[in-house]
Design a protein around this motif. Structure first.
Motif, short mmCIF file in Angstrom:
data_model
loop_
_atom_site.label_atom_id
_atom_site.label_comp_id
_atom_site.label_asym_id
_atom_site.label_seq_id
_atom_site.Cartn_x
_atom_site.Cartn_y
_atom_site.Cartn_z
N ARG A 96 2.57 18.21 7.48
CA ARG A 96 3.72 18.76 7.21
C ARG A 96 3.58 17.39 6.29
N LEU A 97 4.30 17.44 5.06
CA LEU A 97 3.88 16.30 4.25
C LEU A 97 5.22 15.31 5.02
N ASN A 98 4.96 14.27 5.32
CA ASN A 98 5.73 13.09 5.18
C ASN A 98 6.24 11.94 4.55
N TYR A 99 7.39 12.14 3.39
CA TYR A 99 7.75 11.68 1.90
C TYR A 99 7.61 10.23 2.79
N GLU A 100 7.51 9.62 3.76
CA GLU A 100 8.22 8.52 4.50
C GLU A 100 7.26 8.14 4.22
N GLU A 101 6.62 8.52 5.89
CA GLU A 101 4.79 7.74 5.78
C GLU A 101 3.87 7.84 4.34
N LEU A 102 4.10 8.59 3.07
CA LEU A 102 3.40 8.97 1.99
C LEU A 102 3.85 7.76 1.67
N GLY A 103 4.84 7.17 1.70
CA GLY A 103 5.55 5.90 0.98
C GLY A 103 5.11 4.82 1.03
N GLN A 104 5.20 4.75 2.30
CA GLN A 104 4.81 3.42 3.50
C GLN A 104 2.84 3.20 3.11
N ALA A 105 2.76 4.49 3.50
CA ALA A 105 0.59 4.12 2.37
C ALA A 105 0.62 3.49 1.72
N VAL A 106 1.77 4.34 0.18
CA VAL A 106 1.45 3.88 -1.20
C VAL A 106 2.19 1.73 -1.52
N VAL A 107 3.22 2.20 0.08
CA VAL A 107 3.30 0.29 -0.96
C VAL A 107 2.37 -0.15 -0.06
N ASP A 108 1.65 0.35 1.38
CA ASP A 108 1.02 -0.88 2.04
C ASP A 108 -0.63 -1.34 0.97
N ARG A 109 -0.79 0.10 0.44
CA ARG A 109 -1.75 0.17 -0.94
C ARG A 109 -1.55 -0.70 -2.27
N LEU A 110 -0.18 -1.04 -2.02
CA LEU A 110 0.56 -1.71 -3.58
C LEU A 110 0.30 -3.09 -3.25
N LEU A 111 0.51 -3.40 -1.48
CA LEU A 111 0.48 -4.95 -1.75
C LEU A 111 -1.32 -5.48 -1.80
N ALA A 112 -2.06 -3.98 -0.93
CA ALA A 112 -3.02 -4.98 -0.46
C ALA A 112 -3.75 -5.12 -1.24
N LEU A 113 -3.86 -4.18 -3.05
CA LEU A 113 -3.74 -4.27 -3.61
C LEU A 113 -3.43 -6.06 -4.33
N ALA A 114 -2.01 -6.31 -4.60
CA ALA A 114 -1.85 -7.14 -5.45
C ALA A 114 -2.54 -8.21 -4.49
#
Length: 207
Positions: A96-114
Protein backbone atom coordinates in the motif's frame (compact mmCIF):
# COMPACT_ATOMS: atom_id res chain seq x y z
CA UNK A 1 -4.40 -21.81 -18.40
CA UNK A 2 -5.58 -20.34 -15.14
CA UNK A 3 -3.67 -20.87 -11.96
CA UNK A 4 -6.73 -22.46 -10.32
CA UNK A 5 -6.49 -25.62 -12.47
CA UNK A 6 -2.87 -26.28 -11.57
CA UNK A 7 -3.92 -29.20 -9.42
CA UNK A 8 -5.48 -30.83 -12.47
CA UNK A 9 -2.28 -30.40 -14.49
CA UNK A 10 -0.24 -31.75 -11.59
CA UNK A 11 -2.48 -34.80 -11.37
CA UNK A 12 -2.11 -35.44 -15.12
CA UNK A 13 1.66 -35.15 -14.85
CA UNK A 14 1.69 -37.44 -11.80
CA UNK A 15 -0.35 -40.00 -13.75
CA UNK A 16 2.03 -39.85 -16.71
CA UNK A 17 5.05 -40.31 -14.45
CA UNK A 18 3.42 -43.22 -12.68
CA UNK A 19 2.53 -44.92 -15.96
CA UNK A 20 6.08 -44.56 -17.24
CA UNK A 21 7.75 -45.66 -13.99
CA UNK A 22 9.06 -49.01 -12.89
CA UNK A 23 8.91 -49.96 -9.23
CA UNK A 24 7.63 -46.45 -8.44
CA UNK A 25 10.68 -44.83 -10.05
CA UNK A 26 10.57 -42.86 -13.27
CA UNK A 27 13.74 -42.49 -15.34
CA UNK A 28 13.60 -40.69 -18.66
CA UNK A 29 12.78 -37.38 -20.27
CA UNK A 30 10.48 -35.35 -18.06
CA UNK A 31 9.69 -33.07 -21.00
CA UNK A 32 8.19 -35.92 -23.00
CA UNK A 33 5.85 -36.85 -20.15
CA UNK A 34 4.87 -33.18 -19.65
CA UNK A 35 4.08 -32.70 -23.35
CA UNK A 36 1.97 -35.86 -23.34
CA UNK A 37 0.08 -34.48 -20.34
CA UNK A 38 -0.55 -31.17 -22.15
CA UNK A 39 1.86 -28.97 -20.11
CA UNK A 40 4.27 -26.42 -21.45
CA UNK A 41 7.64 -25.82 -19.80
CA UNK A 42 6.37 -23.17 -17.38
CA UNK A 43 3.30 -25.11 -16.23
CA UNK A 44 5.39 -28.28 -16.04
CA UNK A 45 7.83 -26.62 -13.64
CA UNK A 46 4.91 -25.39 -11.49
CA UNK A 47 3.30 -28.84 -11.48
CA UNK A 48 6.56 -30.54 -10.47
CA UNK A 49 7.00 -28.05 -7.63
CA UNK A 50 3.44 -28.68 -6.41
CA UNK A 51 3.97 -32.44 -6.52
CA UNK A 52 7.20 -32.10 -4.56
CA UNK A 53 5.76 -29.73 -1.97
CA UNK A 54 2.73 -31.93 -1.46
CA UNK A 55 4.87 -35.07 -0.97
CA UNK A 56 3.74 -36.88 -4.12
CA UNK A 57 7.16 -37.18 -5.77
CA UNK A 58 10.84 -36.77 -4.96
CA UNK A 59 13.15 -35.59 -7.74
CA UNK A 60 16.37 -37.53 -7.33
CA UNK A 61 18.08 -36.23 -10.49
CA UNK A 62 17.12 -33.43 -12.80
CA UNK A 63 17.40 -33.97 -16.53
CA UNK A 64 20.14 -31.50 -17.43
CA UNK A 65 22.98 -31.66 -19.93
CA UNK A 66 21.56 -34.70 -21.68
CA UNK A 67 20.92 -36.69 -18.49
CA UNK A 68 17.61 -38.42 -17.75
CA UNK A 69 15.40 -37.26 -14.93
CA UNK A 70 15.03 -39.68 -12.04
CA UNK A 71 11.84 -39.25 -9.99
CA UNK A 72 10.62 -41.37 -7.11
CA UNK A 73 6.80 -41.74 -6.96
CA UNK A 74 5.86 -41.40 -3.28
CA UNK A 75 2.09 -41.23 -3.64
CA UNK A 76 -0.46 -41.28 -6.46
CA UNK A 77 -3.27 -39.71 -4.40
CA UNK A 78 -4.86 -36.97 -6.56
CA UNK A 79 -4.29 -33.37 -5.53
CA UNK A 80 -7.14 -31.02 -4.73
CA UNK A 81 -7.28 -27.31 -5.46
CA UNK A 82 -6.54 -26.63 -1.79
CA UNK A 83 -3.47 -28.84 -1.98
CA UNK A 84 -2.16 -26.94 -4.98
CA UNK A 85 -2.78 -23.52 -3.45
CA UNK A 86 -1.16 -24.58 -0.18
CA UNK A 87 1.90 -26.00 -1.92
CA UNK A 88 2.71 -22.85 -3.88
CA UNK A 89 3.70 -19.59 -2.16
CA UNK A 90 0.92 -17.04 -1.98
CA UNK A 91 1.17 -14.11 -4.28
CA UNK A 92 2.28 -11.02 -2.48
CA UNK A 93 -0.16 -8.22 -2.28
CA UNK A 94 0.98 -4.95 -3.68
CA UNK A 95 2.38 -2.78 -0.92
CA UNK A 96 0.00 0.00 0.00
CA UNK A 97 1.35 3.35 -1.02
CA UNK A 98 2.29 5.44 1.98
CA UNK A 99 2.64 9.05 0.93
CA UNK A 100 4.24 10.04 4.23
CA UNK A 101 7.00 7.45 3.81
CA UNK A 102 7.36 8.37 0.14
CA UNK A 103 7.70 12.05 1.00
CA UNK A 104 10.21 11.29 3.74
CA UNK A 105 12.26 9.17 1.34
CA UNK A 106 12.25 12.00 -1.22
CA UNK A 107 13.30 14.56 1.40
CA UNK A 108 16.08 12.30 2.69
CA UNK A 109 17.34 11.77 -0.84
CA UNK A 110 17.28 15.49 -1.59
CA UNK A 111 19.15 16.24 1.64
CA UNK A 112 21.76 13.61 0.75
CA UNK A 113 22.18 15.12 -2.71
CA UNK A 114 22.46 18.60 -1.19
CA UNK A 115 25.15 17.42 1.23
CA UNK A 116 27.06 15.76 -1.58
CA UNK A 117 26.80 18.90 -3.72
CA UNK A 118 27.94 21.11 -0.83
CA UNK A 119 30.88 18.81 -0.17
CA UNK A 120 31.89 18.88 -3.83
CA UNK A 121 31.60 22.67 -3.90
CA UNK A 122 33.76 22.97 -0.80
CA UNK A 123 36.36 20.66 -2.31
CA UNK A 124 36.40 22.70 -5.51
CA UNK A 125 36.90 25.91 -3.52
CA UNK A 126 39.72 24.37 -1.52
CA UNK A 127 41.43 23.11 -4.67
CA UNK A 128 40.98 26.50 -6.35
CA UNK A 129 42.47 28.29 -3.32
CA UNK A 130 45.44 25.94 -3.21
CA UNK A 131 46.00 26.38 -6.94
CA UNK A 132 45.91 30.18 -6.62
CA UNK A 133 48.31 30.05 -3.66
CA UNK A 134 50.72 27.85 -5.59
CA UNK A 135 50.43 30.20 -8.56
CA UNK A 136 51.33 33.20 -6.39
CA UNK A 137 54.27 31.37 -4.82
CA UNK A 138 55.51 30.39 -8.27
CA UNK A 139 55.29 34.01 -9.45
CA UNK A 140 57.16 35.21 -6.34
CA UNK A 141 59.90 32.62 -6.89
CA UNK A 142 60.23 33.60 -10.54
CA UNK A 143 60.54 37.27 -9.55
CA UNK A 144 63.16 36.43 -6.91
CA UNK A 145 65.13 34.41 -9.45
CA UNK A 146 65.04 37.29 -11.94
CA UNK A 147 66.17 39.78 -9.28
CA UNK A 148 69.00 37.48 -8.23
CA UNK A 149 70.08 37.13 -11.86
CA UNK A 150 70.03 40.92 -12.27
CA UNK A 151 72.11 41.43 -9.11
CA UNK A 152 74.58 38.82 -10.29
CA UNK A 153 74.92 40.60 -13.62
CA UNK A 154 75.49 43.96 -11.89
CA UNK A 155 78.13 42.45 -9.61
CA UNK A 156 79.90 40.88 -12.55
CA UNK A 157 79.96 44.24 -14.33
CA UNK A 158 81.29 46.02 -11.26
CA UNK A 159 83.89 43.33 -10.68
CA UNK A 160 85.00 43.53 -14.28
CA UNK A 161 85.25 47.32 -14.04
CA UNK A 162 87.29 47.05 -10.84
CA UNK A 163 89.63 44.51 -12.45
CA UNK A 164 90.13 46.76 -15.46
CA UNK A 165 90.82 49.79 -13.18
CA UNK A 166 93.33 47.77 -11.18
CA UNK A 167 95.06 46.66 -14.33
CA UNK A 168 95.32 50.28 -15.53
CA UNK A 169 96.66 51.41 -12.16
CA UNK A 170 99.30 48.67 -12.16
CA UNK A 171 100.34 49.58 -15.69
CA UNK A 172 100.64 53.25 -14.80
CA UNK A 173 102.72 52.45 -11.70
CA UNK A 174 105.04 50.29 -13.73
CA UNK A 175 105.46 53.13 -16.18
CA UNK A 176 106.05 55.65 -13.41
CA UNK A 177 108.60 53.65 -11.38
CA UNK A 178 109.99 51.09 -13.72
CA UNK A 179 112.03 53.23 -16.17
CA UNK A 180 115.55 54.75 -15.41
CA UNK A 181 116.05 58.44 -16.00
CA UNK A 182 118.83 60.93 -15.36
CA UNK A 183 118.67 63.62 -12.65
CA UNK A 184 118.19 66.23 -15.30
CA UNK A 185 115.13 64.46 -16.71
CA UNK A 186 111.89 65.85 -15.52
CA UNK A 187 109.81 63.46 -13.47
CA UNK A 188 107.18 61.65 -15.45
CA UNK A 189 103.75 63.05 -15.05
CA UNK A 190 101.15 60.57 -13.88
CA UNK A 191 98.03 61.34 -15.83
CA UNK A 192 95.73 58.55 -14.58
CA UNK A 193 93.69 59.69 -11.57
CA UNK A 194 93.69 56.32 -9.87
CA UNK A 195 97.44 55.91 -10.33
CA UNK A 196 97.99 59.45 -9.02
CA UNK A 197 95.95 58.61 -5.91
CA UNK A 198 98.05 55.51 -5.29
CA UNK A 199 101.24 57.51 -5.80
CA UNK A 200 100.12 60.16 -3.32
CA UNK A 201 99.47 57.49 -0.73
CA UNK A 202 102.91 56.00 -1.26
CA UNK A 203 104.60 59.41 -0.93
CA UNK A 204 102.68 60.26 2.22
CA UNK A 205 104.11 57.25 4.05
CA UNK A 206 100.80 56.18 5.44
CA UNK A 207 101.32 52.59 4.37
Amino acid sequence: MARTNLHELANRLLGGLNDASQDSTFQGKMRDVAIAAGLNSVRSAEAIKVLQESGRIDVLQRGRRGRDSIVSILSTEPLTLTDAEGALPARKRAARLNYEELGQAVVDRLLALARDDALRSAQVEVFAGEAESQKQKTAELETAVQEAATRETDLRIKLRSAEEALERAEENLRRAFGSKRSPRDKPAVVEDDEARAVLDILRSGRL
